[in-house]
Write a protein that holds these residues in place. Structure first.
Motif, mmCIF file in Angstrom:
data_model
loop_
_atom_site.group_PDB
_atom_site.id
_atom_site.type_symbol
_atom_site.label_atom_id
_atom_site.label_comp_id
_atom_site.label_asym_id
_atom_site.label_seq_id
_atom_site.Cartn_x
_atom_site.Cartn_y
_atom_site.Cartn_z
ATOM 1 N N THR A 21 0.829 -1.201 0.000
ATOM 2 C CA THR A 21 0.000 0.000 0.000
ATOM 3 C C THR A 21 0.867 1.255 0.000
ATOM 4 O OG1 THR A 21 -1.764 -1.164 1.204
ATOM 5 C CG2 THR A 21 -1.839 1.239 1.200
ATOM 6 N N ARG A 22 1.898 1.272 0.829
ATOM 7 C CA ARG A 22 2.799 2.432 0.883
ATOM 8 C C ARG A 22 3.495 2.658 -0.458
ATOM 9 N NH1 ARG A 22 4.447 0.100 5.789
ATOM 10 N NH2 ARG A 22 6.434 -0.540 4.841
ATOM 11 N N GLU A 23 3.851 1.541 -1.144
ATOM 12 C CA GLU A 23 4.569 1.641 -2.414
ATOM 13 C C GLU A 23 3.649 1.910 -3.601
ATOM 14 O OE1 GLU A 23 7.975 1.547 -2.871
ATOM 15 O OE2 GLU A 23 7.945 1.711 -0.680
ATOM 16 N N GLY A 24 2.342 1.949 -3.354
ATOM 17 C CA GLY A 24 1.394 2.252 -4.414
ATOM 18 C C GLY A 24 0.964 1.071 -5.250
ATOM 19 N N LEU A 25 1.357 -0.135 -4.862
ATOM 20 C CA LEU A 25 0.963 -1.328 -5.615
ATOM 21 C C LEU A 25 -0.477 -1.721 -5.303
ATOM 22 C CD1 LEU A 25 4.145 -1.452 -5.589
ATOM 23 C CD2 LEU A 25 3.902 -3.925 -5.755
ATOM 24 N N LEU A 26 -0.895 -1.493 -4.070
ATOM 25 C CA LEU A 26 -2.218 -1.899 -3.604
ATOM 26 C C LEU A 26 -2.984 -0.661 -3.140
ATOM 27 C CD1 LEU A 26 -4.023 -4.425 -2.851
ATOM 28 C CD2 LEU A 26 -3.105 -4.159 -0.529
ATOM 29 N N PRO A 27 -4.192 -0.440 -3.654
ATOM 30 C CA PRO A 27 -4.970 0.713 -3.180
ATOM 31 C C PRO A 27 -5.261 0.595 -1.684
ATOM 32 C CG PRO A 27 -5.905 -0.204 -5.199
ATOM 33 C CD PRO A 27 -4.880 -1.185 -4.722
ATOM 34 N N ALA A 28 -5.335 1.728 -1.031
ATOM 35 C CA ALA A 28 -5.634 1.723 0.396
ATOM 36 C C ALA A 28 -7.064 1.246 0.632
ATOM 37 C CB ALA A 28 -5.437 3.122 0.967
ATOM 38 N N GLY A 29 -7.280 0.617 1.775
ATOM 39 C CA GLY A 29 -8.622 0.222 2.150
ATOM 40 C C GLY A 29 -9.424 1.425 2.634
ATOM 41 N N GLU A 30 -10.676 1.196 2.929
ATOM 42 C CA GLU A 30 -11.554 2.264 3.402
ATOM 43 C C GLU A 30 -11.503 2.344 4.928
ATOM 44 O OE1 GLU A 30 -16.285 3.594 3.311
ATOM 45 O OE2 GLU A 30 -15.603 1.773 2.277
ATOM 46 N N ARG A 31 -11.167 3.518 5.420
ATOM 47 C CA ARG A 31 -11.121 3.701 6.868
ATOM 48 C C ARG A 31 -12.540 3.732 7.403
ATOM 49 N NH1 ARG A 31 -6.242 5.538 8.977
ATOM 50 N NH2 ARG A 31 -7.296 5.124 10.960
ATOM 51 N N THR A 32 -12.835 2.864 8.350
ATOM 52 C CA THR A 32 -14.185 2.777 8.928
ATOM 53 C C THR A 32 -14.212 3.180 10.395
ATOM 54 O OG1 THR A 32 -13.825 0.430 9.439
ATOM 55 C CG2 THR A 32 -14.885 0.961 7.328
ATOM 56 N N GLY A 33 -13.072 3.544 10.930
ATOM 57 C CA GLY A 33 -13.016 3.933 12.333
ATOM 58 C C GLY A 33 -11.577 4.058 12.755
ATOM 59 N N TYR A 34 -11.389 4.378 14.005
ATOM 60 C CA TYR A 34 -10.032 4.525 14.515
ATOM 61 C C TYR A 34 -9.290 3.193 14.407
ATOM 62 C CZ TYR A 34 -6.118 5.249 17.688
ATOM 63 O OH TYR A 34 -4.852 5.329 18.230
ATOM 64 N N ASN A 35 -8.179 3.212 13.659
ATOM 65 C CA ASN A 35 -7.334 2.034 13.491
ATOM 66 C C ASN A 35 -8.079 0.859 12.862
ATOM 67 O OD1 ASN A 35 -4.714 1.023 13.688
ATOM 68 N ND2 ASN A 35 -5.153 -0.086 15.582
ATOM 69 N N GLN A 36 -9.099 1.159 12.083
ATOM 70 C CA GLN A 36 -9.871 0.108 11.420
ATOM 71 C C GLN A 36 -9.979 0.417 9.925
ATOM 72 O OE1 GLN A 36 -13.679 -0.588 13.210
ATOM 73 N NE2 GLN A 36 -12.823 -1.353 15.151
ATOM 74 N N THR A 37 -9.662 -0.545 9.107
ATOM 75 C CA THR A 37 -9.712 -0.388 7.655
ATOM 76 C C THR A 37 -10.382 -1.605 7.048
ATOM 77 O OG1 THR A 37 -7.615 0.851 7.719
ATOM 78 C CG2 THR A 37 -8.344 0.037 5.581
ATOM 79 N N GLU A 38 -11.258 -1.354 6.091
ATOM 80 C CA GLU A 38 -11.967 -2.438 5.423
ATOM 81 C C GLU A 38 -11.415 -2.629 4.007
ATOM 82 O OE1 GLU A 38 -14.414 -4.620 6.307
ATOM 83 O OE2 GLU A 38 -14.153 -3.945 8.378
ATOM 84 N N TYR A 39 -11.305 -3.902 3.609
ATOM 85 C CA TYR A 39 -10.824 -4.254 2.280
ATOM 86 C C TYR A 39 -11.892 -5.071 1.556
ATOM 87 C CZ TYR A 39 -6.296 -2.822 4.153
ATOM 88 O OH TYR A 39 -5.278 -2.107 4.709
ATOM 89 N N THR A 40 -11.804 -5.102 0.244
ATOM 90 C CA THR A 40 -12.792 -5.799 -0.573
ATOM 91 C C THR A 40 -12.146 -6.937 -1.354
ATOM 92 O OG1 THR A 40 -12.443 -4.405 -2.522
ATOM 93 C CG2 THR A 40 -13.991 -3.597 -0.851
ATOM 94 N N ASP A 41 -12.987 -7.653 -2.103
ATOM 95 C CA ASP A 41 -12.462 -8.721 -2.954
ATOM 96 C C ASP A 41 -11.532 -8.170 -4.039
ATOM 97 O OD1 ASP A 41 -13.702 -10.748 -1.584
ATOM 98 O OD2 ASP A 41 -15.436 -10.851 -2.908
ATOM 99 N N ALA A 42 -11.718 -6.887 -4.404
ATOM 100 C CA ALA A 42 -10.823 -6.274 -5.384
ATOM 101 C C ALA A 42 -9.400 -6.199 -4.832
ATOM 102 C CB ALA A 42 -11.326 -4.878 -5.755
ATOM 103 N N HIS A 43 -9.271 -5.926 -3.547
ATOM 104 C CA HIS A 43 -7.950 -5.915 -2.920
ATOM 105 C C HIS A 43 -7.347 -7.313 -2.923
ATOM 106 C CE1 HIS A 43 -9.584 -2.136 -1.174
ATOM 107 N NE2 HIS A 43 -8.330 -1.753 -1.249
ATOM 108 N N LEU A 44 -8.190 -8.310 -2.697
ATOM 109 C CA LEU A 44 -7.714 -9.693 -2.696
ATOM 110 C C LEU A 44 -7.193 -10.079 -4.081
ATOM 111 C CD1 LEU A 44 -7.417 -12.438 -1.272
ATOM 112 C CD2 LEU A 44 -9.803 -12.928 -1.892
ATOM 113 N N GLN A 45 -7.953 -9.730 -5.110
ATOM 114 C CA GLN A 45 -7.515 -10.055 -6.464
ATOM 115 C C GLN A 45 -6.235 -9.310 -6.831
ATOM 116 O OE1 GLN A 45 -8.763 -12.463 -8.351
ATOM 117 N NE2 GLN A 45 -10.146 -12.894 -6.656
ATOM 118 N N ARG A 46 -6.132 -8.064 -6.381
ATOM 119 C CA ARG A 46 -4.928 -7.290 -6.665
ATOM 120 C C ARG A 46 -3.716 -7.906 -5.970
ATOM 121 N NH1 ARG A 46 -4.118 -2.485 -9.671
ATOM 122 N NH2 ARG A 46 -2.236 -1.458 -8.952
ATOM 123 N N LEU A 47 -3.891 -8.352 -4.735
ATOM 124 C CA LEU A 47 -2.785 -8.999 -4.025
ATOM 125 C C LEU A 47 -2.334 -10.255 -4.747
ATOM 126 C CD1 LEU A 47 -3.555 -8.758 -0.196
ATOM 127 C CD2 LEU A 47 -1.531 -7.907 -1.396
#
Length: 220
Positions: A21-47
């Motif tokens: 994520t820091r290197e720009g290869l993977l889009p950042a997840g959606e922040r849903t709260g303090y120290n909480q980030t949600e990812y989708t199946d698109a992130h899984l496929q990208r990984l």
């Protein structure tokens, strides 16, 4: 899904996910709260794409970043995406001699191929010519026409796959999917060809000389 689930499903450590994520290869997840980030199946496929390019294709992270940037640039023609993928492939460290490059260019012209001067294949072929000359085996140049004919068949299959992706994109399909076809076909295709060649070599040697399959000496 949380990053822990993304890590579990992808087989990629949370530390690597954050690094990508820091290197720009993977889009950042959606922040849903303090120290909480949600990812989708698109992130899984990208990984999975990232790990395929690294683990199977042998690309360094910097090269993967360049390739994925090309995939993520909608206005970039697929032909240019192909060029980026070709230049991302590992190349010999030592540059080929000018004489070998000229011989490679002459062979390409003789075979009827039309490519630009910066095509990385020219450097690769020239490097092999230098290698053969260095060990006194310039006689091996005789295999070039047969290899070129095989390359024509493979290239036609590659372009057919890309053309299918272009048609799908033109009909309202996903342009990113077509771009991924170019990248995966180019990068992983090199490994596929190497594997098929090894299989075919053993088969051909067995058929021609009646050789027994070699013993696996990869382990003590």
């Amino acid at each position: 899904m949380r990053i822990s689930e993304l890590s579990s499903r992808s087989g990629v450590s949370t530390a690597s996910i954050k690094y990508y994520t820091r290197e720009g290869l993977l889009p950042a997840g959606e922040r849903t709260g303090y120290n909480q980030t949600e990812y989708t199946d698109a992130h899984l496929q990208r990984l999975r794409l990232i790990r395929s390019l690294i683990d199977v294709g042998g690309l360094p992270v910097a090269a993967v970043a360049r390739v994925l940037t090309a995939v993520d640039t909608p206005e970039l023609p697929l032909g240019e995406v192909l060029g980026v993928a070709q230049h991302a492939l590992p190349q010999a460290i030592a540059p080929p001699s000018a004489q070998a490059v000229q011989r490679a260019e002459a062979f390409v012209a003789e075979h009827g191929w039309h490519v630009h001067d910066g095509n990385p294949g020219l450097r690769a072929v020239a490097g092999v010519l230098d290698g053969w000359a260095g060990v006194g085996r310039e006689d091996l140049v005789s295999v070039l026409p047969a290899y070129a004919r095989a390359a024509d068949i493979v290239a036609a299959a590659d372009v057919d796959a890309v053309s299918a992706g272009i048609r799908a994109a033109a009909e309202g399909g996903d342009r990113d999917s077509a771009a991924q076809t170019v990248v995966v076909g180019t990068v992983l295709g090199d490994q596929l060809l190497a594997g098929l060649r090894r299989i075919a070599q053993e088969h051909a040697a067995t058929q021609r000389y009646g050789l027994n399959p070699p013993t696996d000496r990869s382990t003590p």
